[in-house]
Scaffold this motif. Structure first.
Motif, PDB file in Angstrom:
ATOM      1  N   UNK A   1       1.266  10.578   9.568  1.00 27.74           N
ATOM      2  CA  UNK A   1       2.348  10.442   8.605  1.00 27.74           C
ATOM      3  C   UNK A   1       2.703  11.805   8.025  1.00 27.74           C
ATOM      4  N   UNK A   2       3.971  12.037   7.718  1.00 27.96           N
ATOM      5  CA  UNK A   2       4.321  13.286   7.048  1.00 27.96           C
ATOM      6  C   UNK A   2       3.741  13.322   5.646  1.00 27.96           C
TER       7      UNK A   2
ATOM      8  N   UNK B   1       1.543  12.422  -2.022  1.00 32.88           N
ATOM      9  CA  UNK B   1       1.716  12.664  -3.458  1.00 32.88           C
ATOM     10  C   UNK B   1       2.302  11.422  -4.112  1.00 32.88           C
ATOM     11  N   UNK B   2       1.796  11.104  -5.278  1.00 34.54           N
ATOM     12  CA  UNK B   2       2.332   9.976  -6.030  1.00 34.54           C
ATOM     13  C   UNK B   2       3.678  10.358  -6.640  1.00 34.54           C
TER      14      UNK B   2
ATOM     15  N   UNK C   1      -2.850   1.294  -5.015  1.00 31.74           N
ATOM     16  CA  UNK C   1      -1.933   0.527  -5.857  1.00 31.74           C
ATOM     17  C   UNK C   1      -2.507   0.368  -7.266  1.00 31.74           C
ATOM     18  N   UNK C   2      -1.682   0.032  -8.233  1.00 35.09           N
ATOM     19  CA  UNK C   2      -2.203  -0.262  -9.568  1.00 35.09           C
ATOM     20  C   UNK C   2      -3.252  -1.369  -9.552  1.00 35.09           C
ATOM     21  N   UNK C   3      -3.066  -2.363  -8.701  1.00 36.15           N
ATOM     22  CA  UNK C   3      -4.055  -3.449  -8.626  1.00 36.15           C
ATOM     23  C   UNK C   3      -5.396  -2.920  -8.142  1.00 36.15           C
TER      24      UNK C   3
ATOM     25  N   UNK D   1      -1.085   2.353   6.120  1.00 36.79           N
ATOM     26  CA  UNK D   1      -0.114   1.308   5.783  1.00 36.79           C
ATOM     27  C   UNK D   1       0.343   1.408   4.328  1.00 36.79           C
ATOM     28  N   UNK D   2      -0.449   2.070   3.471  1.00 35.06           N
ATOM     29  CA  UNK D   2      -0.070   2.321   2.078  1.00 35.06           C
ATOM     30  C   UNK D   2       0.288   3.787   1.850  1.00 35.06           C
TER      31      UNK D   2
END
Length: 403
Positions: free
Chosen positions: A319-320, A181-182, A154-156, A148-149
């Motif tokens: 997911x790709x 990849x970010x 996340x930064x949090x 889902x992410x």
């Protein structure tokens, strides 16, 4: 009289990727028809011009010890690579060449961690990260992101994972196992968190930098956040991009005092990386990069096929990815349809019933997932997918069509 091993050795587990690969090799040797999709290793031969450089090194007698930290010729090639590709400036004392990036990361953990120090490792993670931390008497802390992410924290999550005991954060992008990849914006957001923690070191594992096809260019952390330069160790190597896994060349650039300590650790363990491999790596980094482009094109074609094919299997979603040569698929539906305990049981089921060896996601911190390497021919991949399809319950296929 039985002997016991150290508590340090008892903390760690054998690598599941190596275990699956070894099992596939053993079963093949026994005459069984096994398709092995476990190994993280290119199926391409090392490009001829690189291999020729190694042969020339042997013929010229370059077969003796080198400086522990690597020959200057290779250090200069690495410095040029970092400047050219990433906009990062290093000098020779800031560069260390090791026997693979795995040793580079191990050196880093041994050089900077004391007992009880925490290391933040975003999950899903490469299987060896937590165990290398444990071997250095550190404590892995693993904030995890699911599909889902898109498997990116996340930064949090990063901020919540950092404590007064945090010594190091490890970032791997593109990721083994997920291929995620970010983006530059996502790295900037993570960097903004790290800026608030000036005592925390950062290790960026960019091993799959060149096996990458996302819409925006690859970004290393320091390219986006140069203010973190004094406490970031940028890690890379030749194994994946140049099909040089057996040559064992990894390298890093970073703060001189950290890199010097890593070199000291290496000097008391393996000493220098293979002299012959170092000469070949000079050519790999300095010569035309067309071979890298050609291999990357092939990986992208295989990626597109495998991801689409996995998404046609009942109880499976994938997911790709943005890079690497892995597909990381969610098999939780298939595991439930088969009535199996978990992804480890599924891996055993698939190798026994389908003759396909893939790696369970639990070892990467993502139970219910499976990692498939597509560093093999499309024909092999097609055969593997059809074997998996054949052993999944037909009733699940019917359910999937009506969903």
């Amino acid at each position: 009289m039985p002997f016991t091993v150290s508590r340090r050795a008892q903390r760690v587990k054998p690598s599941p990727t190596l275990a699956v690969t070894a099992l596939a090799i053993r079963l093949k040797a026994e005459g069984k028809d096994i398709i092995g999709l476990g190994a993280g290793e290119p199926d391409f031969d090392t490009p001829v011009h690189i291999a020729d450089a190694g042969v020339e090194a042997i013929r010229k007698g370059f077969t003796r010890y080198t400086n522990v930290e690597g020959i200057n010729e290779l250090k200069d090639a690495i410095i040029a690579k970092f400047k050219r590709d990433n906009g990062i400036t290093y000098e020779r004392p800031q560069i260390l060449v090791s026997s693979g990036a795995k040793q580079t990361i191990f050196n880093l953990c041994m050089a900077v961690l004391d007992s009880g120090d925490e290391v933040v490792i975003p999950g899903p993670y490469w299987v060896s990260y937590p165990d290398m931390v444990l071997l250095a008497d550190g404590i892995p802390v693993t904030p995890t992101a699911g599909p889902e992410q898109r498997y990116k924290i996340t930064p949090r999550q990063l901020a919540d994972a950092i404590s007064a005991k945090t010594r190091l954060v490890l970032i791997n992008s593109p990721s083994n196992p997920t291929g995620a990849a970010y983006t530059a914006a996502e790295l900037r957001a993570l960097a903004d968190v790290l800026v608030e923690h000036p005592k925390v070191l950062i290790g960026t594992d960019d091993m799959y930098e060149k096996i990458y096809w996302a819409p925006e260019p690859f970004a290393s952390l320091l390219t986006i956040a140069p203010e973190l330069y004094d406490r970031t160790i940028t890690i890379n190597g030749c194994s994946k991009s140049y099909a040089m896994t057996g040559w064992r060349i990894g390298y890093c650039g970073g703060p001189k005092e950290i890199v010097t300590a890593m070199g000291t650790i290496q000097g008391q363990s393996t000493s220098n990386a293979c002299s012959i491999s170092q000469k070949a790596a000079v050519v790999a980094l300095n010569a035309s990069q067309q071979c890298v482009t050609d291999m990357n094109r092939a990986y992208k074609e295989r990626h597109d096929y495998v991801v689409a094919a996995l998404n046609t299997l009942p109880g499976v979603s994938c997911l790709p990815g943005a890079g690497t040569f892995y597909a990381f698929a969610d098999f939780r539906g298939a595991i439930a349809n088969l009535g199996l305990r978990d992804d480890n049981a599924l891996a055993e089921f698939l190798i026994n019933k389908a003759g396909v060896a893939i790696v369970p996601g639990a070892g990467f911190g993502a139970p219910g997932h499976m990692r498939l390497s597509f560093a093999c021919s499309k024909q092999t991949l097609e055969k593997a997918i059809e074997r998996i399809r054949a052993v999944l319950p037909q009733r699940a296929q019917a359910q999937a069509k009506t969903a």
